[in-house]
Design a protein around this motif. Structure first.
Motif, PDB file in Angstrom:
ATOM      1  N   MET A 139     -77.003   3.644  23.964  1.00  0.00           N
ATOM      2  CA  MET A 139     -76.872   2.402  24.035  1.00  0.00           C
ATOM      3  C   MET A 139     -76.493   1.903  22.974  1.00  0.00           C
ATOM      4  SD  MET A 139     -80.712  -0.475  24.261  1.00  0.00           S
ATOM      5  CE  MET A 139     -80.910   1.012  25.221  1.00  0.00           C
ATOM      6  N   LYS A 140     -75.853   1.268  22.309  1.00  0.00           N
ATOM      7  CA  LYS A 140     -74.504   0.862  22.060  1.00  0.00           C
ATOM      8  C   LYS A 140     -75.022  -1.214  21.351  1.00  0.00           C
ATOM      9  CE  LYS A 140     -71.316   4.446  22.153  1.00  0.00           C
ATOM     10  NZ  LYS A 140     -70.834   4.816  22.402  1.00  0.00           N
ATOM     11  N   LYS A 141     -74.544  -1.866  22.448  1.00  0.00           N
ATOM     12  CA  LYS A 141     -74.959  -3.037  21.820  1.00  0.00           C
ATOM     13  C   LYS A 141     -75.764  -4.018  23.168  1.00  0.00           C
ATOM     14  CE  LYS A 141     -70.932  -7.052  21.659  1.00  0.00           C
ATOM     15  NZ  LYS A 141     -69.737  -7.335  21.672  1.00  0.00           N
ATOM     16  N   VAL A 142     -76.721  -4.792  22.519  1.00  0.00           N
ATOM     17  CA  VAL A 142     -77.788  -5.038  23.304  1.00  0.00           C
ATOM     18  C   VAL A 142     -77.848  -7.277  23.080  1.00  0.00           C
ATOM     19  CG1 VAL A 142     -80.574  -5.699  23.468  1.00  0.00           C
ATOM     20  CG2 VAL A 142     -79.468  -3.725  22.543  1.00  0.00           C
ATOM     21  N   LEU A 143     -77.577  -7.286  24.931  1.00  0.00           N
ATOM     22  CA  LEU A 143     -77.880  -8.930  24.338  1.00  0.00           C
ATOM     23  C   LEU A 143     -79.081  -8.869  24.543  1.00  0.00           C
ATOM     24  CD1 LEU A 143     -75.797 -10.780  26.963  1.00  0.00           C
ATOM     25  CD2 LEU A 143     -78.328 -11.318  26.832  1.00  0.00           C
ATOM     26  N   ILE A 144     -79.584 -11.099  24.302  1.00  0.00           N
ATOM     27  CA  ILE A 144     -80.848 -10.801  23.866  1.00  0.00           C
ATOM     28  C   ILE A 144     -81.031 -12.129  24.741  1.00  0.00           C
ATOM     29  CG2 ILE A 144     -82.592 -11.832  22.460  1.00  0.00           C
ATOM     30  CD1 ILE A 144     -80.740  -9.314  20.292  1.00  0.00           C
ATOM     31  N   ALA A 145     -81.320 -11.912  25.768  1.00  0.00           N
ATOM     32  CA  ALA A 145     -81.409 -13.046  27.016  1.00  0.00           C
ATOM     33  C   ALA A 145     -82.551 -13.962  26.619  1.00  0.00           C
ATOM     34  CB  ALA A 145     -81.685 -12.290  28.308  1.00  0.00           C
ATOM     35  N   ASN A 146     -82.484 -14.488  25.154  1.00  0.00           N
ATOM     36  CA  ASN A 146     -84.134 -15.512  24.760  1.00  0.00           C
ATOM     37  C   ASN A 146     -82.848 -16.562  23.602  1.00  0.00           C
ATOM     38  OD1 ASN A 146     -85.799 -16.494  24.114  1.00  0.00           O
ATOM     39  ND2 ASN A 146     -86.527 -14.717  25.061  1.00  0.00           N
ATOM     40  N   ARG A 147     -83.862 -17.437  23.068  1.00  0.00           N
ATOM     41  CA  ARG A 147     -83.030 -18.152  21.417  1.00  0.00           C
ATOM     42  C   ARG A 147     -84.465 -17.842  20.226  1.00  0.00           C
ATOM     43  NH1 ARG A 147     -83.185 -23.353  24.055  1.00  0.00           N
ATOM     44  NH2 ARG A 147     -85.830 -23.712  24.751  1.00  0.00           N
ATOM     45  N   GLY A 148     -84.163 -18.609  19.262  1.00  0.00           N
ATOM     46  CA  GLY A 148     -85.364 -18.720  18.774  1.00  0.00           C
ATOM     47  C   GLY A 148     -85.609 -17.592  17.635  1.00  0.00           C
TER      48      GLY A 148
END
Length: 169
Positions: free
Chosen positions: A1-10
Motif C-alpha cells: 500500500m502506497k497511496k490511500v484515497l480517503i473517501a470522506n471530508r472534514g
C-alpha cells in the motif's frame, strides 16, 4: 500500500491523513465544489474534485470515488465514517476495482447493519450485550409489553437496520 484515497471530508479525513503520514503513506482526498478550500483538501498530498456540493452528487457516488482513486494512482481506499463507510456494496466495488479496502469485510458491514444479527453474533462470541428482545414485526407489537417488563424500563425501541438512530423511540 502506497497511496490511500480517503473517501470522506472534514475532521475524519484529516485524522486519516495524519495516520497515513505516520505510516509513510501518501494521501488522496476527494472534495465537492463546496469543500474546495477545506482543510482536508489542503493537508492531503493530492486531492480530486468529484462533483457538486450535495453529497448525493459527490461523496455518495461510488463510481466518482473509484474514478478519482484510479486517476490519481491510489491503491487503497479508506472510507472514514458515515458516507460510504457502512456500504457493503461499495466495499465490494473497491475490491473488484483491484484496490485495497481499509475497513471491515463487506460481510461484516452487512452483519452489523442488521441489529438483530449483530446481537446474535455478539452473544455467540460471548461479548457482553445489553438486555434486549427478539425482533417485532412492523405491525406486530404482541409481546412488546412483556418484553419491556423482562428487559426493564425505561425502554428503547429501535429499528433493526439503518437510520443511525433516527428510528429510536
Amino acid at each position: 500500500m502506497k497511496k490511500v484515497l480517503i473517501a470522506n471530508r472534514g475532521e475524519i479525513a484529516c485524522r486519516v491523513i495524519r495516520s497515513c503520514r505516520d505510516l509513510g503513506l501518501e494521501t488522496l482526498t476527494i472534495y465537492s465544489e463546496a469543500d474546495e478550500g477545506a482543510r482536508h483538501v489542503i493537508e492531503a498530498d493530492d486531492a480530486r474534485a468529484i462533483g457538486p456540493a450535495a453529497a448525493k452528487e459527490s461523496y455518495l457516488v461510488a463510481e466518482k470515488v473509484l474514478e478519482a482513486a484510479k486517476n490519481a494512482g491510489a491503491d487503497a481506499v479508506h472510507p472514514g465514517y458515515g458516507f460510504l463507510a457502512e456500504n457493503a456494496d461499495f466495499a465490494r466495488a473497491v475490491a473488484e476495482a483491484g484496490l485495497i479496502w481499509v475497513g471491515p469485510r463487506p460481510e461484516t458491514i452487512t452483519d452489523m447493519g442488521d441489529k438483530e444479527r449483530a446481537r446474535m453474533l455478539a452473544h455467540g462470541a460471548e461479548v457482553p450485550i445489553v438486555p434486549g428482545s427478539p425482533r417485532f414485526g412492523a405491525d406486530d407489537n404482541d409481546g412488546l409489553e412483556a418484553a419491556g417488563a423482562e428487559v426493564g424500563f425505561p425502554l428503547l425501541v429501535k429499528a433493526t437496520a439503518g437510520g443511525g438512530g433516527i428510528g429510536m423511540k
